[in-house]
Design a protein around this motif. Sequence first.
Motif, short mmCIF file in Angstrom:
data_model
loop_
_atom_site.label_atom_id
_atom_site.label_comp_id
_atom_site.label_asym_id
_atom_site.label_seq_id
_atom_site.Cartn_x
_atom_site.Cartn_y
_atom_site.Cartn_z
N ARG A 62 0.97 4.20 -3.00
CA ARG A 62 0.61 5.61 -2.71
C ARG A 62 1.80 6.54 -2.99
O ARG A 62 1.62 7.67 -3.44
CB ARG A 62 0.17 5.74 -1.25
N GLY A 113 -4.02 -1.35 1.62
CA GLY A 113 -3.43 -0.30 2.45
C GLY A 113 -4.34 0.17 3.57
O GLY A 113 -5.42 -0.38 3.80
N SER A 114 -3.89 1.20 4.24
CA SER A 114 -4.62 1.66 5.42
C SER A 114 -4.55 3.17 5.55
O SER A 114 -3.85 3.84 4.80
CB SER A 114 -4.03 1.00 6.67
N ALA A 115 -5.32 3.68 6.51
CA ALA A 115 -5.39 5.13 6.71
C ALA A 115 -5.42 5.46 8.19
O ALA A 115 -5.92 4.67 9.01
CB ALA A 115 -6.65 5.67 6.05
N HIS A 116 -4.89 6.62 8.52
CA HIS A 116 -4.93 7.08 9.91
C HIS A 116 -6.33 7.61 10.21
O HIS A 116 -7.00 8.16 9.33
CB HIS A 116 -3.87 8.16 10.13
N SER A 174 -7.78 10.84 8.86
CA SER A 174 -8.13 11.00 7.44
C SER A 174 -9.62 10.86 7.17
O SER A 174 -10.08 11.18 6.08
CB SER A 174 -7.38 9.97 6.58
N ALA A 232 -7.07 1.77 -6.04
CA ALA A 232 -5.86 1.51 -5.25
C ALA A 232 -6.23 1.36 -3.77
O ALA A 232 -5.52 0.69 -3.00
CB ALA A 232 -4.86 2.64 -5.42
N HIS A 233 -7.34 1.99 -3.38
CA HIS A 233 -7.77 1.90 -1.98
C HIS A 233 -8.34 0.53 -1.62
O HIS A 233 -8.94 0.36 -0.57
CB HIS A 233 -8.78 3.02 -1.67
N SER A 241 2.40 11.03 6.01
CA SER A 241 2.12 9.60 6.23
C SER A 241 2.58 8.72 5.08
O SER A 241 2.21 7.55 5.02
CB SER A 241 0.62 9.40 6.49
N SER A 288 -13.92 11.23 -0.29
CA SER A 288 -13.56 11.23 -1.72
C SER A 288 -13.82 9.87 -2.37
O SER A 288 -13.92 9.79 -3.60
CB SER A 288 -12.10 11.62 -1.88
N PHE A 324 -13.05 7.12 2.75
CA PHE A 324 -12.91 8.58 2.66
C PHE A 324 -14.13 9.18 1.98
O PHE A 324 -14.77 8.52 1.16
CB PHE A 324 -11.66 8.97 1.85
N GLY A 341 0.83 -1.21 0.00
CA GLY A 341 0.00 0.00 0.00
C GLY A 341 0.85 1.25 0.00
O GLY A 341 0.59 2.21 -0.73
N LYS A 342 1.90 1.23 0.80
CA LYS A 342 2.77 2.41 0.89
C LYS A 342 3.46 2.70 -0.44
O LYS A 342 3.57 3.84 -0.87
CB LYS A 342 3.80 2.21 2.00
N PHE A 363 1.73 7.59 -6.55
CA PHE A 363 0.68 8.59 -6.80
C PHE A 363 1.18 9.97 -6.39
O PHE A 363 1.09 10.94 -7.15
CB PHE A 363 -0.57 8.16 -6.01
N ASN A 422 -8.15 0.28 4.52
CA ASN A 422 -8.96 0.99 3.52
C ASN A 422 -10.15 0.12 3.07
O ASN A 422 -11.25 0.61 2.88
CB ASN A 422 -8.11 1.33 2.29
C1 HEM Z 1 -8.67 10.34 -5.74
C2 HEM Z 1 -8.25 10.95 -4.71
C3 HEM Z 1 -7.50 10.34 -3.57
C4 HEM Z 1 -7.55 10.76 -2.29
C5 HEM Z 1 -8.37 11.93 -1.76
C6 HEM Z 1 -6.71 9.90 -1.52
C7 HEM Z 1 -6.48 10.04 -0.16
C8 HEM Z 1 -5.84 9.11 0.62
C9 HEM Z 1 -5.70 9.20 2.05
C10 HEM Z 1 -6.17 10.34 2.92
C11 HEM Z 1 -5.07 8.09 2.46
C12 HEM Z 1 -4.73 7.71 3.90
C13 HEM Z 1 -3.46 8.35 4.37
C14 HEM Z 1 -3.24 8.06 5.82
O1 HEM Z 1 -4.07 8.46 6.63
O2 HEM Z 1 -2.22 7.44 6.16
C15 HEM Z 1 -4.82 7.28 1.29
C16 HEM Z 1 -4.23 6.06 1.32
C17 HEM Z 1 -3.86 5.39 0.19
N1 HEM Z 1 -3.99 5.82 -1.11
FE1 HEM Z 1 -5.12 7.37 -1.73
N2 HEM Z 1 -6.16 8.97 -2.33
C18 HEM Z 1 -6.61 9.20 -3.60
C19 HEM Z 1 -6.22 8.51 -4.74
C20 HEM Z 1 -5.28 7.53 -4.75
C21 HEM Z 1 -4.64 7.00 -5.93
C22 HEM Z 1 -4.91 7.49 -7.34
C23 HEM Z 1 -3.79 6.04 -5.52
C24 HEM Z 1 -2.85 5.20 -6.32
C25 HEM Z 1 -2.99 4.92 -7.58
C26 HEM Z 1 -3.92 5.94 -4.09
C27 HEM Z 1 -3.30 5.01 -3.30
C28 HEM Z 1 -3.45 4.91 -1.93
C29 HEM Z 1 -2.97 3.79 -1.16
C30 HEM Z 1 -2.38 2.52 -1.69
C31 HEM Z 1 -3.23 4.10 0.18
C32 HEM Z 1 -2.84 3.28 1.41
C33 HEM Z 1 -1.48 3.79 1.88
C34 HEM Z 1 -0.90 2.99 3.04
O3 HEM Z 1 -1.30 1.85 3.26
O4 HEM Z 1 0.01 3.51 3.70
N3 HEM Z 1 -4.79 6.88 -3.65
N4 HEM Z 1 -5.28 7.94 0.20
#
Ligand code: HEM
Length: 330
Positions: free
Chosen positions: A68, A198-201, A204, A194-195, A99, A273, A271, A64-65, A71, A248
């Motif tokens: 992201r 992975g995970s979120a705090h 968020s 992609a969500h 994060s 979004s 989220f 997940g990391k 991105f 997520n």
């Molecule tokens: C469309 C708008 C998007 C928003 C508003 C958004 C927002 C977020 C937020 C707030 C988090 C959590 C961060 C945290 O609290 O640690 C997150 C996690 C993540 N996002 Fe997005 N994201 C978007 C699009 C994308 C895209 C396009 C990708 C990749 C192609 C992506 C991949 C990920 C992944 C894999 C995670 C998990 C990260 C982890 O496990 O550490 N996101 N995203």
Amino acid sequence: MERKTLYPTSHLYNLAILAMLSLGSFPSSSSLSFDFYAASCPSAEMMVKNTVRAASSLDPTLPGKLLRLLFHDCFIEGCDASVLLQGNGTERSDPANKSLGGFSVIDSAKRLLEIFCPATVSCADIVALAARDAVEFAGGPAVRVPTGRRDGKVSVAANVRPNIVDTSFTLEEMVKIFAAKGLSLDDLVTLSGAHTIGSAHCSSFSDRFQLNSKGKLTRVDASLGKDYAAKLAKQCPAGASLSVTVNNDPETPALFDNQYYKDLLLHKGLFQSDSVLVSDQRTTNKVVELANDQQSFFESWGESFMKLVSIGVKTGDEGEVRQSCSVTNG
Ligand code: HEM
């Protein structure tokens, strides 16, 4: 009478190219290609893949990391590893990137590549390949990623906010930012998939519900299912540590599948979004299509991912190939 040229112009052109090649002055390729390292570092992709696999086997949060990280790299200054640069006022130092993770995997792959193919493989390519490999590791589609990106020298924190999407954005606001990167409405829906890993705090999404002093839910976003909100509230009680994270995808958190879209239709988008994708007919149709057919998600993913990894790339003589991913060559 005008003298005829000895060689047709095309022949002269070929001779000039041969001369430049022998002098080593031919400008390097100015676009991405699938075999970019075929001659200079044939094992490059395998080395990145093995590094991602080994690290992800030990730490399941890494796929997940890494995804992201790509991105956030590609949306600011293009896919040029600008997100990796350390220092005061760089993208990496911006609170919106606080994060992010997976940096150590990129550094490990780079160290390995510097041993076998010094000064050859860019950090920007490693970020793109590692994200691709992370998806595959999590059970997603194996896609081909063209290489030949060069590393950028510019990384400015102030460029992060205007280029990244926030969870509070309306669909219109998200569409605008995606369109500025050459991505369509369908790409937005597909890449949001992609969500599925992975995970979120808690911070968020915790503004989507309110708890009273007894821990009971007093307000829930209309687009968030009540049961799901209650579950989230339990995982993120008032005063929870800032480091607490929630998956997520509540159903198959470590699997890169189309469950994210099924979740959305059941009002389980984490989220705001995510939830807005089922609030508008323009995106709902695509969500339904991808929720019904995993193969269709994987095919769409291949196409949209290709667009993502190609955003604003630097090639040829632009930028540089960094020796260490967290600093420019100076
Ligand atoms: C469309 C708008 C998007 C928003 C508003 C958004 C927002 C977020 C937020 C707030 C988090 C959590 C961060 C945290 O609290 O640690 C997150 C996690 C993540 N996002 Fe997005 N994201 C978007 C699009 C994308 C895209 C396009 C990708 C990749 C192609 C992506 C991949 C990920 C992944 C894999 C995670 C998990 C990260 C982890 O496990 O550490 N996101 N995203």
